[in-house]
Design an enzyme around this catalytic site. Structure first.
Site, PDB file in Angstrom:
ATOM      1  CB  THR A 162      -9.656   1.257  11.288  1.00 49.00           C
ATOM      2  OG1 THR A 162      -8.519   1.735  10.565  1.00 49.00           O
ATOM      3  CG2 THR A 162     -10.396   0.272  10.422  1.00 49.00           C
TER       4      THR A 162
ATOM      5  CG  ASP B 289      -5.145   4.350   1.633  1.00 51.83           C
ATOM      6  OD1 ASP B 289      -6.297   4.695   1.302  1.00 51.83           O
ATOM      7  OD2 ASP B 289      -4.799   4.205   2.830  1.00 51.83           O
ATOM      8  CG  LEU B 290      -3.303   8.690  -3.591  1.00 52.18           C
ATOM      9  CD1 LEU B 290      -3.125   9.358  -4.950  1.00 52.18           C
ATOM     10  CD2 LEU B 290      -2.177   9.108  -2.654  1.00 52.18           C
ATOM     11  CE  LYS B 291      -7.587   6.475   4.356  1.00 56.62           C
ATOM     12  NZ  LYS B 291      -6.244   5.932   4.286  1.00 56.62           N
TER      13      LYS B 291
ATOM     14  NE  ARG C 160      -1.766  -2.018  15.692  1.00 53.16           N
ATOM     15  CZ  ARG C 160      -1.853  -1.396  14.523  1.00 53.16           C
ATOM     16  NH1 ARG C 160      -2.012  -2.099  13.413  1.00 53.16           N
ATOM     17  NH2 ARG C 160      -1.787  -0.089  14.457  1.00 53.16           N
TER      18      ARG C 160
ATOM     19  N   GLY D  25       0.407  -2.346   8.607  1.00 54.15           N
ATOM     20  CA  GLY D  25       1.534  -1.425   8.532  1.00 54.15           C
ATOM     21  C   GLY D  25       2.556  -1.717   9.596  1.00 54.15           C
ATOM     22  NE  ARG D  26       1.033   2.285  13.080  1.00 56.34           N
ATOM     23  CZ  ARG D  26       0.127   3.058  13.667  1.00 56.34           C
ATOM     24  NH1 ARG D  26       0.517   3.995  14.520  1.00 56.34           N
ATOM     25  NH2 ARG D  26      -1.159   2.917  13.409  1.00 56.34           N
TER      26      ARG D  26
ATOM     27  CG  ASP E  14     -11.804  18.364  -4.514  1.00 56.36           C
ATOM     28  OD1 ASP E  14     -12.756  19.162  -4.656  1.00 56.36           O
ATOM     29  OD2 ASP E  14     -10.628  18.730  -4.395  1.00 56.36           O
TER      30      ASP E  14
ATOM     31  CE  LYS F 124      -2.008   2.058   3.506  1.00 59.91           C
ATOM     32  NZ  LYS F 124      -2.599   3.348   3.770  1.00 59.91           N
TER      33      LYS F 124
HETATM   34  O1  C5P Z   1       0.303   0.724  10.985  1.00 57.56           O
HETATM   35  P1  C5P Z   1      -1.119   0.262  10.739  1.00 57.56           P
HETATM   36  O2  C5P Z   1      -1.221  -1.246  10.569  1.00 57.56           O
HETATM   37  O3  C5P Z   1      -2.094   0.818  11.760  1.00 57.56           O
HETATM   38  O4  C5P Z   1      -1.459   0.893   9.325  1.00 57.56           O
HETATM   39  C1  C5P Z   1      -2.729   0.809   8.763  1.00 57.56           C
HETATM   40  C2  C5P Z   1      -2.696   1.476   7.419  1.00 57.56           C
HETATM   41  O5  C5P Z   1      -4.004   1.422   6.860  1.00 57.56           O
HETATM   42  C3  C5P Z   1      -2.289   2.950   7.450  1.00 57.56           C
HETATM   43  O6  C5P Z   1      -1.472   3.169   6.309  1.00 57.56           O
HETATM   44  C4  C5P Z   1      -3.597   3.724   7.317  1.00 57.56           C
HETATM   45  O7  C5P Z   1      -3.452   4.900   6.547  1.00 57.56           O
HETATM   46  C5  C5P Z   1      -4.478   2.735   6.562  1.00 57.56           C
HETATM   47  N1  C5P Z   1      -5.923   2.874   6.777  1.00 57.56           N
HETATM   48  C6  C5P Z   1      -6.514   2.755   8.028  1.00 57.56           C
HETATM   49  N2  C5P Z   1      -7.871   2.889   8.166  1.00 57.56           N
HETATM   50  C7  C5P Z   1      -8.645   3.145   7.086  1.00 57.56           C
HETATM   51  C8  C5P Z   1      -8.053   3.261   5.814  1.00 57.56           C
HETATM   52  C9  C5P Z   1      -6.689   3.104   5.695  1.00 57.56           C
HETATM   53  O8  C5P Z   1      -5.823   2.493   9.012  1.00 57.56           O
HETATM   54  N3  C5P Z   1      -9.965   3.211   7.205  1.00 57.56           N
END
Ligand code: C5P
Length: 232
Positions: free
Chosen positions: A119, A59-61, A181, A210-211, A64, A32
Protein backbone atom coordinates in the site's frame (compact mmCIF):
# COMPACT_ATOMS: atom_id res chain seq x y z
CA UNK A 1 -18.25 -13.03 7.16
CA UNK A 2 -17.06 -11.60 10.49
CA UNK A 3 -15.06 -8.43 9.93
CA UNK A 4 -12.02 -7.71 12.08
CA UNK A 5 -9.84 -4.73 12.94
CA UNK A 6 -6.22 -5.87 13.27
CA UNK A 7 -3.85 -3.66 15.27
CA UNK A 8 -0.29 -3.59 13.86
CA UNK A 9 2.10 -3.94 16.81
CA UNK A 10 5.03 -2.17 15.15
CA UNK A 11 7.16 -1.88 18.30
CA UNK A 12 10.88 -2.63 18.74
CA UNK A 13 10.63 -4.62 21.99
CA UNK A 14 8.40 -7.15 23.71
CA UNK A 15 8.23 -4.81 26.71
CA UNK A 16 6.77 -1.95 24.60
CA UNK A 17 4.32 -4.43 23.10
CA UNK A 18 3.11 -5.74 26.44
CA UNK A 19 2.81 -2.17 27.81
CA UNK A 20 0.58 -1.35 24.87
CA UNK A 21 -1.51 -4.52 25.25
CA UNK A 22 -2.01 -3.73 28.94
CA UNK A 23 -4.38 -0.96 27.87
CA UNK A 24 -6.67 -3.69 26.48
CA UNK A 25 -6.44 -6.15 29.36
CA UNK A 26 -10.17 -6.89 29.41
CA UNK A 27 -10.52 -7.35 25.66
CA UNK A 28 -9.44 -9.97 23.12
CA UNK A 29 -7.79 -8.37 20.12
CA UNK A 30 -6.54 -9.38 16.68
CA UNK A 31 -2.97 -8.13 16.43
CA UNK A 32 -0.33 -8.04 13.74
CA UNK A 33 3.24 -9.05 14.50
CA UNK A 34 5.47 -7.79 11.72
CA UNK A 35 9.15 -7.90 10.97
CA UNK A 36 10.16 -5.08 13.34
CA UNK A 37 8.88 -6.92 16.40
CA UNK A 38 9.45 -10.52 15.32
CA UNK A 39 12.96 -10.21 13.94
CA UNK A 40 14.28 -8.48 17.05
CA UNK A 41 12.50 -10.58 19.64
CA UNK A 42 11.67 -13.94 18.06
CA UNK A 43 8.99 -16.56 18.74
CA UNK A 44 8.56 -15.56 22.40
CA UNK A 45 6.46 -12.66 21.11
CA UNK A 46 3.97 -15.09 19.57
CA UNK A 47 3.88 -17.24 22.68
CA UNK A 48 3.21 -14.23 24.97
CA UNK A 49 0.50 -12.78 22.76
CA UNK A 50 -1.23 -16.15 22.40
CA UNK A 51 -1.04 -16.58 26.19
CA UNK A 52 -2.96 -13.32 26.53
CA UNK A 53 -5.63 -14.81 24.26
CA UNK A 54 -5.25 -12.47 21.28
CA UNK A 55 -5.44 -13.63 17.66
CA UNK A 56 -2.22 -13.27 15.68
CA UNK A 57 -1.55 -12.10 12.15
CA UNK A 58 2.13 -12.90 11.50
CA UNK A 59 3.21 -10.51 8.76
CA UNK A 60 6.62 -11.83 7.75
CA UNK A 61 6.06 -11.38 4.00
CA UNK A 62 8.07 -14.49 3.14
CA UNK A 63 9.70 -14.37 -0.30
CA UNK A 64 12.30 -16.99 -1.29
CA UNK A 65 12.63 -20.15 -3.38
CA UNK A 66 9.75 -22.63 -2.87
CA UNK A 67 11.81 -25.16 -0.89
CA UNK A 68 12.99 -22.52 1.60
CA UNK A 69 9.52 -21.06 2.07
CA UNK A 70 8.13 -24.59 2.53
CA UNK A 71 10.64 -25.21 5.32
CA UNK A 72 9.84 -21.87 6.95
CA UNK A 73 6.05 -22.33 6.99
CA UNK A 74 6.36 -25.95 8.11
CA UNK A 75 8.38 -24.72 11.08
CA UNK A 76 6.09 -21.76 11.78
CA UNK A 77 3.03 -24.06 11.81
CA UNK A 78 3.62 -24.89 15.48
CA UNK A 79 2.68 -21.34 16.50
CA UNK A 80 -0.81 -21.83 15.06
CA UNK A 81 -1.09 -18.18 14.01
CA UNK A 82 -4.37 -17.09 12.47
CA UNK A 83 -2.87 -15.44 9.38
CA UNK A 84 0.60 -15.53 7.77
CA UNK A 85 1.79 -13.47 4.79
CA UNK A 86 4.02 -14.42 1.86
CA UNK A 87 4.84 -12.33 -1.23
CA UNK A 88 2.74 -12.94 -4.34
CA UNK A 89 5.80 -11.95 -6.38
CA UNK A 90 7.41 -15.25 -5.29
CA UNK A 91 5.24 -16.96 -7.91
CA UNK A 92 2.79 -19.86 -8.11
CA UNK A 93 5.18 -22.57 -6.98
CA UNK A 94 6.34 -20.60 -3.95
CA UNK A 95 2.76 -19.76 -2.94
CA UNK A 96 1.67 -23.39 -3.17
CA UNK A 97 4.76 -24.46 -1.20
CA UNK A 98 3.91 -21.95 1.56
CA UNK A 99 0.44 -23.42 2.06
CA UNK A 100 1.73 -26.98 1.78
CA UNK A 101 4.33 -26.35 4.51
CA UNK A 102 1.69 -24.91 6.82
CA UNK A 103 -0.66 -27.87 6.26
CA UNK A 104 2.07 -30.51 6.57
CA UNK A 105 3.45 -28.72 9.64
CA UNK A 106 0.09 -29.33 11.31
CA UNK A 107 -1.73 -26.00 11.01
CA UNK A 108 -4.22 -26.31 8.13
CA UNK A 109 -6.40 -23.61 9.68
CA UNK A 110 -3.77 -20.88 9.44
CA UNK A 111 -4.83 -18.56 6.63
CA UNK A 112 -1.85 -18.12 4.34
CA UNK A 113 -2.34 -14.94 2.32
CA UNK A 114 -0.32 -13.17 -0.37
CA UNK A 115 0.94 -9.60 -0.53
CA UNK A 116 -0.09 -8.11 -3.88
CA UNK A 117 1.32 -4.60 -4.25
CA UNK A 118 2.31 -2.82 -1.02
CA UNK A 119 0.00 0.00 0.00
CA UNK A 120 3.07 2.26 0.04
CA UNK A 121 3.57 1.62 -3.70
CA UNK A 122 2.02 4.10 -6.15
CA UNK A 123 1.12 3.10 -9.71
CA UNK A 124 3.89 5.38 -10.97
CA UNK A 125 6.55 3.74 -8.77
CA UNK A 126 5.32 0.27 -9.75
CA UNK A 127 5.67 1.09 -13.46
CA UNK A 128 9.08 2.76 -13.12
CA UNK A 129 10.71 0.49 -10.56
CA UNK A 130 9.14 -2.91 -11.33
CA UNK A 131 8.70 -2.29 -15.08
CA UNK A 132 5.11 -3.52 -14.80
CA UNK A 133 3.21 -2.32 -17.87
CA UNK A 134 -0.25 -3.18 -16.47
CA UNK A 135 -2.23 -0.85 -14.19
CA UNK A 136 -1.81 -1.24 -10.45
CA UNK A 137 -5.31 -2.70 -10.20
CA UNK A 138 -4.52 -5.27 -12.89
CA UNK A 139 -1.32 -6.23 -11.11
CA UNK A 140 -3.19 -6.69 -7.81
CA UNK A 141 -5.90 -8.82 -9.46
CA UNK A 142 -3.26 -10.91 -11.18
CA UNK A 143 -1.62 -11.70 -7.83
CA UNK A 144 -5.01 -12.37 -6.21
CA UNK A 145 -5.98 -14.89 -8.90
CA UNK A 146 -2.54 -16.51 -8.73
CA UNK A 147 -2.83 -16.82 -4.94
CA UNK A 148 -6.27 -18.37 -5.22
CA UNK A 149 -5.08 -20.83 -7.86
CA UNK A 150 -2.17 -21.82 -5.60
CA UNK A 151 -4.61 -22.66 -2.79
CA UNK A 152 -4.06 -19.58 -0.62
CA UNK A 153 -6.78 -18.13 1.58
CA UNK A 154 -6.66 -14.47 0.59
CA UNK A 155 -4.53 -11.44 -0.18
CA UNK A 156 -3.32 -8.13 1.21
CA UNK A 157 -4.18 -5.12 -0.93
CA UNK A 158 -5.35 -1.56 -0.49
CA UNK A 159 -9.04 -0.90 0.13
CA UNK A 160 -9.29 0.35 -3.45
CA UNK A 161 -8.83 -3.15 -4.90
CA UNK A 162 -11.02 -5.07 -2.41
CA UNK A 163 -14.19 -4.87 -4.52
CA UNK A 164 -12.64 -6.21 -7.70
CA UNK A 165 -10.86 -8.96 -5.73
CA UNK A 166 -14.25 -10.04 -4.40
CA UNK A 167 -15.64 -10.06 -7.94
CA UNK A 168 -12.75 -12.23 -9.14
CA UNK A 169 -11.98 -14.44 -6.16
CA UNK A 170 -15.23 -14.58 -4.21
CA UNK A 171 -16.74 -13.58 -0.88
CA UNK A 172 -14.76 -16.01 1.30
CA UNK A 173 -11.34 -15.10 -0.05
CA UNK A 174 -9.77 -12.82 2.60
CA UNK A 175 -9.25 -9.18 1.67
CA UNK A 176 -6.88 -7.80 4.29
CA UNK A 177 -6.35 -4.09 3.80
CA UNK A 178 -3.76 -1.85 5.49
CA UNK A 179 -3.37 1.85 4.65
CA UNK A 180 -6.28 2.81 6.91
CA UNK A 181 -6.55 6.39 8.12
CA UNK A 182 -9.23 8.46 9.84
CA UNK A 183 -9.97 11.76 8.06
CA UNK A 184 -7.92 13.65 10.67
CA UNK A 185 -4.82 11.40 10.51
CA UNK A 186 -1.47 11.95 8.83
CA UNK A 187 -0.93 9.67 5.81
CA UNK A 188 2.85 9.16 6.39
CA UNK A 189 4.56 6.79 3.94
CA UNK A 190 1.32 5.13 2.79
CA UNK A 191 0.04 6.02 -0.69
CA UNK A 192 -3.28 4.15 -1.21
CA UNK A 193 -5.22 5.03 1.95
CA UNK A 194 -8.92 4.90 2.92
CA UNK A 195 -11.11 5.32 6.00
CA UNK A 196 -12.60 2.35 7.90
CA UNK A 197 -16.07 3.28 6.61
CA UNK A 198 -14.91 3.12 3.00
CA UNK A 199 -13.09 -0.16 3.73
CA UNK A 200 -16.37 -1.65 4.94
CA UNK A 201 -18.30 -0.54 1.90
CA UNK A 202 -15.59 -1.74 -0.52
CA UNK A 203 -15.64 -5.25 0.99
CA UNK A 204 -12.46 -5.52 3.10
CA UNK A 205 -12.75 -8.52 5.41
CA UNK A 206 -9.99 -7.27 7.74
CA UNK A 207 -8.43 -3.82 8.13
CA UNK A 208 -4.91 -3.40 9.49
CA UNK A 209 -4.32 -0.25 11.53
CA UNK A 210 -0.96 0.69 13.02
CA UNK A 211 0.08 4.21 13.83
CA UNK A 212 -3.45 5.70 13.95
CA UNK A 213 -3.99 3.55 17.05
CA UNK A 214 -0.52 2.90 18.49
CA UNK A 215 0.55 6.57 18.34
CA UNK A 216 -2.79 7.95 19.57
CA UNK A 217 -3.05 9.73 22.94
CA UNK A 218 -5.86 7.33 23.79
CA UNK A 219 -5.36 4.15 21.70
CA UNK A 220 -8.41 2.44 23.11
CA UNK A 221 -10.72 5.28 22.17
CA UNK A 222 -9.37 5.39 18.60
CA UNK A 223 -9.60 1.58 18.32
CA UNK A 224 -13.25 1.72 19.34
CA UNK A 225 -14.03 4.48 16.84
CA UNK A 226 -12.35 2.51 14.04
CA UNK A 227 -14.08 -0.72 15.03
CA UNK A 228 -17.46 0.99 15.15
CA UNK A 229 -16.94 2.54 11.70
CA UNK A 230 -15.72 -0.72 10.15
CA UNK A 231 -18.16 -3.18 11.63
CA UNK A 232 -21.41 -1.20 11.86
O1 C5P B 1 0.93 2.47 10.69
P1 C5P B 1 0.12 1.90 9.54
O2 C5P B 1 -1.37 1.88 9.83
O3 C5P B 1 0.47 2.55 8.21
O4 C5P B 1 0.59 0.38 9.49
C1 C5P B 1 0.18 -0.49 8.49
C2 C5P B 1 0.77 -1.84 8.76
O5 C5P B 1 0.38 -2.72 7.71
C3 C5P B 1 2.30 -1.86 8.81
O6 C5P B 1 2.66 -2.76 9.85
C4 C5P B 1 2.73 -2.43 7.46
O7 C5P B 1 3.87 -3.25 7.55
C5 C5P B 1 1.52 -3.28 7.07
N1 C5P B 1 1.32 -3.48 5.63
C6 C5P B 1 1.11 -2.43 4.75
N2 C5P B 1 0.92 -2.68 3.41
C7 C5P B 1 0.93 -3.95 2.95
C8 C5P B 1 1.13 -5.02 3.84
C9 C5P B 1 1.31 -4.74 5.18
O8 C5P B 1 1.07 -1.27 5.16
N3 C5P B 1 0.68 -4.20 1.67
Amino acid sequence: MKKDVIIALDFPTLEDTLDFLDKFDDEKLFVKVGMELYLQNGPVVLEKIKELGHKVFLDLKLHDIPNTVYGATKGLAKFKVDILTVHGAGGYEMLAAAKKGMVEGGSPNTNVIAITQLTSTSEEAMKEEQLVAASLEESVINYAKLAKKAGLDGVVSSVWEARIIRENCGEDFLKVTPGIRLETDEVGDQKRVATPTVAASEGSTHIVVGRSITKAKNPREVYNIIKEQFTK
